[in-house]
Design an enzyme around this catalytic site. Structure first.
Site, mmCIF file in Angstrom:
data_model
loop_
_atom_site.group_PDB
_atom_site.id
_atom_site.type_symbol
_atom_site.label_atom_id
_atom_site.label_comp_id
_atom_site.label_asym_id
_atom_site.label_seq_id
_atom_site.Cartn_x
_atom_site.Cartn_y
_atom_site.Cartn_z
ATOM 1 N N TYR A 56 55.947 60.445 26.678
ATOM 2 C CA TYR A 56 57.186 59.703 26.913
ATOM 3 C C TYR A 56 58.257 60.673 27.438
ATOM 4 O O TYR A 56 58.925 61.384 26.683
ATOM 5 C CB TYR A 56 57.674 59.020 25.630
ATOM 6 C CG TYR A 56 56.744 57.932 25.101
ATOM 7 C CD1 TYR A 56 55.727 57.398 25.890
ATOM 8 C CD2 TYR A 56 56.901 57.435 23.814
ATOM 9 C CE1 TYR A 56 54.882 56.404 25.405
ATOM 10 C CE2 TYR A 56 56.059 56.429 23.326
ATOM 11 C CZ TYR A 56 55.047 55.926 24.125
ATOM 12 O OH TYR A 56 54.217 54.936 23.638
ATOM 13 N N HIS A 131 45.847 57.946 22.021
ATOM 14 C CA HIS A 131 46.662 57.022 22.809
ATOM 15 C C HIS A 131 45.869 55.969 23.597
ATOM 16 O O HIS A 131 46.171 54.793 23.545
ATOM 17 C CB HIS A 131 47.546 57.840 23.767
ATOM 18 C CG HIS A 131 48.817 57.164 24.143
ATOM 19 N ND1 HIS A 131 49.955 57.846 24.484
ATOM 20 C CD2 HIS A 131 49.150 55.846 24.247
ATOM 21 C CE1 HIS A 131 50.923 56.986 24.778
ATOM 22 N NE2 HIS A 131 50.449 55.776 24.647
ATOM 23 N N SER A 212 55.190 47.178 22.572
ATOM 24 C CA SER A 212 55.980 46.231 23.383
ATOM 25 C C SER A 212 56.010 44.873 22.680
ATOM 26 O O SER A 212 55.663 43.839 23.257
ATOM 27 C CB SER A 212 55.435 46.102 24.811
ATOM 28 O OG SER A 212 55.583 47.306 25.517
ATOM 29 N N PRO A 213 56.443 44.828 21.420
ATOM 30 C CA PRO A 213 56.358 43.584 20.650
ATOM 31 C C PRO A 213 57.260 42.471 21.164
ATOM 32 O O PRO A 213 57.088 41.315 20.793
ATOM 33 C CB PRO A 213 56.787 44.022 19.235
ATOM 34 C CG PRO A 213 57.664 45.204 19.465
ATOM 35 C CD PRO A 213 57.068 45.920 20.654
ATOM 36 N N LEU A 214 58.220 42.841 22.039
ATOM 37 C CA LEU A 214 59.110 41.818 22.598
ATOM 38 C C LEU A 214 58.758 41.508 24.054
ATOM 39 O O LEU A 214 59.393 40.665 24.675
ATOM 40 C CB LEU A 214 60.568 42.295 22.502
ATOM 41 C CG LEU A 214 61.073 42.551 21.074
ATOM 42 C CD1 LEU A 214 62.421 43.276 21.090
ATOM 43 C CD2 LEU A 214 61.184 41.245 20.309
ATOM 44 N N GLY A 215 57.794 42.225 24.586
ATOM 45 C CA GLY A 215 57.393 41.972 25.980
ATOM 46 C C GLY A 215 57.738 43.106 26.928
ATOM 47 O O GLY A 215 57.547 42.980 28.138
HETATM 48 N N1 LIG Z 1 50.505 52.716 22.665
HETATM 49 C C1 LIG Z 1 50.860 52.391 23.883
HETATM 50 O O1 LIG Z 1 50.060 52.464 24.837
HETATM 51 C C2 LIG Z 1 52.259 51.922 24.125
HETATM 52 C C3 LIG Z 1 52.642 51.395 25.378
HETATM 53 C C4 LIG Z 1 53.952 50.938 25.520
HETATM 54 C C5 LIG Z 1 54.857 50.999 24.463
HETATM 55 N N2 LIG Z 1 54.447 51.542 23.267
HETATM 56 C C6 LIG Z 1 55.370 51.623 22.103
HETATM 57 O O2 LIG Z 1 55.971 50.349 21.874
HETATM 58 C C7 LIG Z 1 57.381 50.520 21.766
HETATM 59 C C8 LIG Z 1 58.108 49.276 22.157
HETATM 60 O O3 LIG Z 1 57.742 48.866 23.453
HETATM 61 P P1 LIG Z 1 58.758 48.683 24.660
HETATM 62 O O4 LIG Z 1 59.975 49.485 24.411
HETATM 63 O O5 LIG Z 1 57.970 48.891 25.897
HETATM 64 O O6 LIG Z 1 59.074 47.120 24.664
HETATM 65 P P2 LIG Z 1 59.723 46.070 23.662
HETATM 66 O O7 LIG Z 1 59.927 46.642 22.341
HETATM 67 O O8 LIG Z 1 58.880 44.865 23.804
HETATM 68 O O9 LIG Z 1 61.103 45.749 24.377
HETATM 69 C C9 LIG Z 1 62.115 46.707 24.497
HETATM 70 C C10 LIG Z 1 63.225 46.078 25.306
HETATM 71 O O10 LIG Z 1 63.750 44.982 24.570
HETATM 72 C C11 LIG Z 1 65.145 45.111 24.442
HETATM 73 N N3 LIG Z 1 65.498 44.749 23.063
HETATM 74 C C12 LIG Z 1 64.950 45.246 21.922
HETATM 75 N N4 LIG Z 1 65.485 44.653 20.844
HETATM 76 C C13 LIG Z 1 66.393 43.765 21.317
HETATM 77 C C14 LIG Z 1 67.271 42.854 20.700
HETATM 78 N N5 LIG Z 1 67.285 42.706 19.372
HETATM 79 N N6 LIG Z 1 68.073 42.106 21.485
HETATM 80 C C15 LIG Z 1 68.043 42.229 22.830
HETATM 81 N N7 LIG Z 1 67.222 43.073 23.479
HETATM 82 C C16 LIG Z 1 66.401 43.829 22.727
HETATM 83 C C17 LIG Z 1 65.489 46.548 24.706
HETATM 84 O O11 LIG Z 1 66.751 46.546 25.294
HETATM 85 P P3 LIG Z 1 67.664 47.857 25.569
HETATM 86 O O12 LIG Z 1 66.835 48.701 26.489
HETATM 87 O O13 LIG Z 1 68.862 47.281 26.194
HETATM 88 O O14 LIG Z 1 67.930 48.515 24.256
HETATM 89 C C18 LIG Z 1 64.353 47.008 25.602
HETATM 90 O O15 LIG Z 1 64.713 46.813 26.955
HETATM 91 C C19 LIG Z 1 57.657 51.711 22.667
HETATM 92 O O16 LIG Z 1 58.881 52.287 22.374
HETATM 93 C C20 LIG Z 1 56.494 52.612 22.331
HETATM 94 O O17 LIG Z 1 56.802 53.303 21.139
HETATM 95 C C21 LIG Z 1 53.182 51.990 23.095
#
Ligand SMILES: NC(=O)c1ccc[n+]([C@@H]2O[C@H](COP(=O)([O-])OP(=O)(O)OC[C@H]3O[C@@H](n4cnc5c(N)ncnc54)[C@H](OP(=O)(O)O)[C@@H]3O)[C@@H](O)[C@H]2O)c1
Length: 297
Positions: A56, A131, A212-215
């Site tokens: 990252y 990973h 990416s629990p929110l998409g």
């Molecule tokens: N193992 C793997 O291969 C892998 C791959 C991808 C991700 N991950 C992990 O999963 C984690 C989460 O995934 P992600 O960050 O891709 O996606 P996500 O958690 O689905 O979504 C994050 C996005 O949602 C917004 N958000 C979060 N909470 C919110 C709320 N309460 N209200 C409004 N907007 C909200 C954030 O906005 P802002 O940016 O404006 O704060 C950000 O743009 C990563 O940080 C990483 O640790 C793992």
């Protein structure tokens, strides 16, 4: 803050995914100070689980960027950070020219763990997640290498990511009964495809961390989840909470082994997401939300 079990420890039921502060789909990064403030906001909200990874980083030559932000945020937080559980990952490579690859060899993983120890400023990594599968190698052999790093005391617990049920079974077999701490797969209303792995983890007492629990970040991702998935927005409107909280509450309700790790670049995002632990959805609401994304009982 509601707690869940990860690697034998109690952690907050909602973690912080730190990735978007160093790597995201729309290439918009917070300043260093804003990134640290976002981690601090998570800790202030009672979050005691932070997920990061060596890759990252905004560019290939800055690997470890996110791990170093997390480490600095823990060092500079006004509270007691000794109970905060940091998980990292390795096994994906980035090299000159932004070439991406996988490497699950014993030598590579050892070097990766040593670098992560250094970036995080710790003597042992609480949970090291493999990973993504390196398809050139035998999965069981890779698990044997990780078990070796655990036996040496470099990592306390082992998890895997982006794994099928078959790979989870192999990891269990190699690591030994009860020694696979976690599986981290993509899971959200946008990507419900990992429901089989989620259920398998529930049946085998393995923590399941939806990524990416929110998409995800970027267009149509976490910020806009309520526009795209009406059923979640409607429950949120009825309860006076954000659709993001409803998505996370639904994931928590699917199984007590689920620990979502929503990403954030702004303090407001994680402060709001952490509140999802207070929502108790009824069985009917959970079933209706599941059906709305194609998951049947
Ligand atoms: N193992 C793997 O291969 C892998 C791959 C991808 C991700 N991950 C992990 O999963 C984690 C989460 O995934 P992600 O960050 O891709 O996606 P996500 O958690 O689905 O979504 C994050 C996005 O949602 C917004 N958000 C979060 N909470 C919110 C709320 N309460 N209200 C409004 N907007 C909200 C954030 O906005 P802002 O940016 O404006 O704060 C950000 O743009 C990563 O940080 C990483 O640790 C793992």
């Amino acid at each position: 803050m509601k707690q869940r079990t990860l690697a034998g420890r109690q952690v907050s039921a909602i973690g912080l995914g730190a990735m978007p502060m160093s790597m995201n789909n729309d290439n918009q990064f917070p300043s260093h100070d804003d990134a640290v403030a976002t981690v601090h906001a998570a800790l202030d909200a009672g979050v005691t689980l932070i997920d990061t990874a060596d890759i990252y980083a905004p560019s290939w030559d800055a690997m470890g960027h996110n791990e170093r932000i997390v480490a600095e945020a823990l060092r500079t937080w006004s509270g007691d950070s000794s109970e905060v559980f940091v998980t990292t990952k390795g096994g994906i490579t980035r090299s000159d020219g932004e070439k991406w690859g996988r490497n699950g060899s014993a030598a590579y993983l050892r070097e990766a763990v040593e670098k992560s120890l250094d970036n995080l400023g710790v003597d042992v990594i609480e949970l090291y997640q493999y990973h993504r599968p390196d398809r050139w190698l035998v999965y069981g052999d890779i698990m044997t290498s990780l078990a070796g790093l655990q036996q040496e005391g470099l990592v306390r617990a082992v998890g895997i990511s982006n794994a099928s049920v078959e790979e989870i079974e192999i990891a269990q077999q190699v690591l030994g009964e009860g020694n696979l701490a976690s599986v981290q797969n993509e899971f959200s209303p946008r990507h419900p495809g990992s429901i089989d792995e989620l259920r398998y983890c529930g049946e085998h007492d393995i923590a399941f961390l939806p990524w990416s629990p929110l998409g995800g970040t970027g267009g149509g991702g976490g910020r806009n989840v309520g526009d795209r998935f009406e059923a979640f927005r409607e429950v949120g409107d009825a309860r006076g909470v954000s659709p993001q909280q409803v998505v996370l509450a639904w994931e928590l309700a699917l199984d007590p082994h689920v620990i979502p790790i929503p990403g954030a670049r702004r303090p407001a995002s994680i402060t709001d997401s952490a509140q999802a632990v207070h929502i108790e959805l009824s069985d009917d609401e959970v079933a209706a939300l599941s059906r709305s994304v194609g998951i049947d009982d």
